[in-house]
Design an enzyme around this catalytic site. Structure first.
Site, PDB file in Angstrom:
ATOM      1  CB  CYS A  34     -14.862  15.460  14.059  1.00 55.90           C
ATOM      2  SG  CYS A  34     -15.842  14.425  12.939  1.00 55.90           S
ATOM      3  CD  GLU A  84     -17.929  14.008  16.198  1.00 51.78           C
ATOM      4  OE1 GLU A  84     -17.442  13.416  17.180  1.00 51.78           O
ATOM      5  OE2 GLU A  84     -18.134  13.438  15.100  1.00 51.78           O
ATOM      6  CB  CYS A 114     -12.123  11.294  13.988  1.00 53.96           C
ATOM      7  SG  CYS A 114     -12.857  12.333  12.700  1.00 53.96           S
ATOM      8  CG  HIS A 159     -16.947  11.458  10.722  1.00 55.65           C
ATOM      9  ND1 HIS A 159     -15.744  11.249  11.366  1.00 55.65           N
ATOM     10  CD2 HIS A 159     -16.925  10.661   9.621  1.00 55.65           C
ATOM     11  CE1 HIS A 159     -15.024  10.374  10.688  1.00 55.65           C
ATOM     12  NE2 HIS A 159     -15.716  10.006   9.617  1.00 55.65           N
TER      13      HIS A 159
END
Length: 157
Positions: A87, A56, A84, A54
């Site tokens: 993250c 991040e 999310c 992801h």
């Protein structure tokens, strides 16, 4: 241009690159420390075949490499979307002090990203979750934590 907009512009550029080049989903993030971008990341789930890639996470990994430290105390992360649960956890583990984001997890859910159910699952006891959890015994379990507790040169994180 206000500093938030400057950093968010960078995050959106990374997100658009991910989408337009089939690298990953529509997410981007930058980590800033002392007014300087130390880590950038666009979502790379598709290109790396990695569900943890992801934006991040990528930005945090780059930031940590760039400063040669796993502790990002004092840093700020700018993300195109509310992080999310994975993250968010990484942001806490990295000791990042602030999160700025634009789109919400509900908006992400509306376009097909299924993060919200994970937030709900986190509040449940392991035996109540949709994913089966099984605690088992192993003869090494107690010894492993005992060795950590007794280790004189451990680095706490």
């Amino acid at each position: 241009m206000q500093s938030h907009e400057k950093y968010l512009n960078e995050a959106f550029d990374l997100a658009y690159q991910s989408v337009r080049n089939n690298i990953g989903g529509p997410f981007g993030a930058v980590v800033v420390m002392d007014g300087k971008i130390i880590g950038k990341g666009g979502n790379r789930v598709i290109s790396q075949n990695d569900p943890t890639a992801h934006a991040e996470i990528v930005a945090i990994r780059v930031a940590c490499r760039n400063i040669s430290n796993f502790d990002l105390t004092g840093a700020v992360i700018y993300a195109t979307c509310e992080p999310c649960p994975m993250c968010l956890s990484a942001i806490y583990w990295a000791n990042i002090k602030e999160v700025y984001y634009c789109l919400t997890r509900y908006q992400a859910e509306a376009i097909g990203f299924r993060d919200n159910h994970i937030y709900e699952e986190m509040n449940l006891l392991p035996e109540e979750r949709a994913l089966a959890f099984h605690q088992v015994t192993h003869p090494e379990a107690a010894g492993l934590f005992r060795e950590w507790m007794e280790k004189q040169d451990k680095m706490i994180y």
